[in-house]
Scaffold this active site. Structure first.
Site, mmCIF file in Angstrom:
data_model
loop_
_atom_site.group_PDB
_atom_site.id
_atom_site.type_symbol
_atom_site.label_atom_id
_atom_site.label_comp_id
_atom_site.label_asym_id
_atom_site.label_seq_id
_atom_site.Cartn_x
_atom_site.Cartn_y
_atom_site.Cartn_z
ATOM 1 N N GLU A 234 0.556 -3.205 10.030
ATOM 2 C CA GLU A 234 -0.275 -3.891 11.021
ATOM 3 C C GLU A 234 -1.118 -2.907 11.814
ATOM 4 O OE1 GLU A 234 -0.722 -6.982 11.109
ATOM 5 O OE2 GLU A 234 1.040 -7.959 10.270
ATOM 6 N N ARG A 238 -5.193 -3.291 11.635
ATOM 7 C CA ARG A 238 -5.799 -3.761 12.883
ATOM 8 C C ARG A 238 -6.400 -2.616 13.701
ATOM 9 N NH1 ARG A 238 -2.539 -9.050 15.049
ATOM 10 N NH2 ARG A 238 -1.266 -9.476 13.203
ATOM 11 N N ASP A 368 -0.103 -10.766 -1.066
ATOM 12 C CA ASP A 368 -1.538 -11.031 -1.090
ATOM 13 C C ASP A 368 -2.455 -9.806 -1.139
ATOM 14 O OD1 ASP A 368 -0.735 -10.376 1.475
ATOM 15 O OD2 ASP A 368 -1.583 -12.148 2.433
#
Length: 607
Positions: A234, A238, A368
């Site tokens: 993350e 981000r 994904d």
């Protein structure tokens, strides 16, 4: 002035972009009152009204707006409204305004646009279900679509501005704003994640003053010296991705310097026995380890979704180790690919020679973006590294052979999951990214768009996009749940997955498909999605999540992920922006957090 971190003090004065019509020092928000249903409105000075707005910014009370001798203070913030001059007549975007009261001060807030979501027949656009539809888009149709999109993008920008001002006012420097209560949360390590994650959106929406203010905060206040354990994945997508994209777009080395600092602290995550990264790292220490709920394994989507960022950082800084460590992970995974070209979700990374930790295959959660980055690494490398393209194509073959299904009851195409060979007829909202990714792979296929494989992938892309559109249409709010299942009656929902956390994947695919095909239908689908989000997710401060997309009476959840500003609103804006410089075919590659990075950096060769 404002605090380094916390609630902010400001005064607001309405002003046109050309600097005219300042309210002569009065504290207020210059607002345009729409008097009709038209999305385009000629506004004369006689119907312009200024509404008093003074919001409490800290606990000590309101800042005075005038001194004792009557001198007015200069405003600390200008709120521009959008518009253009057409044949000498001023034209402004019309927004429906709703007056609310906050404490002692009446506040005018923008509520846009002027239409609300209404549930339509789920059979609409049925010709898109098979993915074979190829509408002819004439130059006139494109012009009309572009003209309408330029008006619609104003409303998307206003929605972003609304959320940004809520964050700026109530949660400046914190990771997240709680959009209902106005509280704050530092759940990503306390690195101002929403601020950093929003930088590229601010730039692309031409919110220059806001971008510069955020840059100053990054330069003066952002530090990793006080940050403990964080998610490596993350933080990479981000924060590192946000800083790198801000640097790429603006050229300001403030962002690169911070990215280099952050990247150097994340690098220790690769020091596992296998070289596959640990899930967590302590930024102000030496510790690295896997996440508590899978202590012996790495997650496929996490270990394979760092390479775009670290290779870009390597090019920008000249430090080869960044790219070397990250790309070695893909080399290791290539040796572990299954005979069908796919990969299991759990990988044991605590031994020199890694092994799989389960037998589940999914293009949704935990799988994904690994597949997404195989294609995008090839694109980022100038389409020269055949290894990455080969891995991607083999995986797409395996997906089509094993997981792509068509539901007889609904005619909808979906990508299922499999565990130990047993197929589950489920599709996550996360999997909706595939529509855009498959289309991008088709349009860049080495054998050309007309090749059999490219056409297969494009058909699947279009059909999945339609399924994801139906995920939104077949709910009471017009908003998709976290996941759907397929049965004898078509789409089915289950109680544990009816929530919506402002996810971006469908908007992402609509944007990519529109950009590649020019079909304005994707703009219409995105606009419907935007209307639903406005109607059901907007709060006084920003936007919040939904607990149940089929229950319109539940209150909005007090949660706004940073990816709503970084991804969802960015893609919805770009979908309606015919004038953007972003070019996904030749110039840019988006990381999985929607941060665009240039493929060819000046002064650097593709490596």
């Amino acid at each position: 002035s404002h605090l380094p971190k916390g609630k902010m003090m400001r005064t607001i004065v309405g002003q046109r972009k050309d600097g005219s019509d300042v309210l002569n020092g009065r504290v207020g928000l210059l607002s345009i009152y729409a008097t009709g249903a038209s999305e385009r409105l000629l506004v004369g000075d006689d119907i312009m009204k200024a509404s008093y707005e003074m919001e409490k910014r800290n606990e000590s009370g309101d800042s005075p707006i005038a001194t004792s001798n009557g001198e007015r203070r200069e405003p600390t913030y200008f709120y521009p409204f959008e518009g253009e001059s057409v044949e000498g007549v001023r034209t402004d975007a019309a927004s429906t305004l709703k007056e609310t009261s906050k404490g002692r001060h009446a506040t005018v807030r923008r509520h846009v646009p002027i239409q609300q979501y209404t549930q339509r027949s789920t059979g609409q656009y049925a010709e898109y279900a098979s993915g074979t539809n190829k509408p002819v888009v004439t130059p006139g149709m494109k012009t009309d679509s572009d003209d309408l999109a330029r008006l619609r993008r104003i409303h998307v920008r206003n929605a972003f501005r609304h959320a940004w001002q809520g964050y700026r006012t109530h949660a400046w420097g914190y990771d997240e704003l709680l959009p209902v209560s106005g509280g704050t949360k530092d759940n990503w390590g306390g690195m101002a994640t929403t601020l950093v994650d929003s930088l590229s959106t601010l730039w692309l929406l031409n919110m220059t003053d806001e971008f510069n203010e955020a840059r100053d905060w990054v330069r003066n206040e952002l530090t990793f010296d006080t940050v403990g354990a964080v998610s490596v994945f993350e933080t990479t997508i981000r924060s590192l991705g946000g800083l790198l994209s801000a640097y790429d777009l603006s050229g300001d080395r403030v962002f690169l310097n911070k990215a280099d600092d952050l990247g150097s602290r994340l690098m220790k995550a690769f020091n596992s026995p296998s070289g596959l990264p640990f899930g967590e790292a302590v930024l102000n220490g030496d510790q690295t380890y896997n996440t508590e709920w899978h202590p012996d394994t790495a997650i496929l989507s996490e270990l394979g979704t760092m390479q775009l960022e670290f290779r870009y950082l390597s090019r920008a800084t000249g430090k080869k180790e960044y790219a070397k460590k990250a790309l070695q992970v893909i080399d290791t995974m290539e040796r572990m690919k299954l005979p069908n070209g796919l990969y299991y979700l759990y990988v044991k990374n605590m031994e020199r020679f890694p092994k799989y930790g389960n037998q589940k295959i999914s293009f949704g959660a935990m799988g994904d973006s690994f597949y997404e980055y195989l294609l995008k690494l090839w694109l980022q490398g100038g389409r020269k590294e055949t290894k990455y393209r080969r891995m991607y194509d083999l995986a797409m073959d395996g997906m089509h052979n094993l997981l792509v299904k068509r539901n007889d009851a609904s005619g909808l195409t979906y990508v299922s999951e499999t565990t130990r060979g047993t197929v589950e007829d489920k599709q996550d909202h996360l999997s909706c990214y595939l529509a855009g990714n498959l289309a991008l792979g088709a349009y860049t296929h080495p054998d050309g768009l007309d090749s059999d494989t490219a056409q297969r992938d494009l058909r699947t892309a279009k059909s999945i996009a339609y399924t994801c559109y139906q995920m939104y249409k077949q709910s009471q709010t017009g908003i998709a749940p976290e996941a759907i299942w397929f049965g004898k009656h078509g789409i089915e929902k289950r109680k544990h997955a009816v929530y919506y956390i402002l996810r971006p994947e469908t908007a992402e695919s609509f944007y990519i498909l529109y950009t590649l095909t020019g079909d304005p239908t994707y703009r219409e689908w995105g606009w419907e999605m935007f209307l639903s989000i406005l109607q059901y997710c907007q709060t006084d401060l920003a936007f919040g999540s939904l607990k149940d997309v089929d229950n319109v009476h539940l209150p909005i959840d007090d949660k706004m992920e940073s990816f709503f500003l970084a991804e969802t609103l960015k893609y919805l804006y770009l979908l309606q922006d015919p004038d953007t410089d972003i070019n996904v075919l030749e110039k840019h590659v988006f990381n999985t957090e929607a941060h665009p990075l240039r493929i060819h950096m000046p002064g650097h060769k593709s490596t």
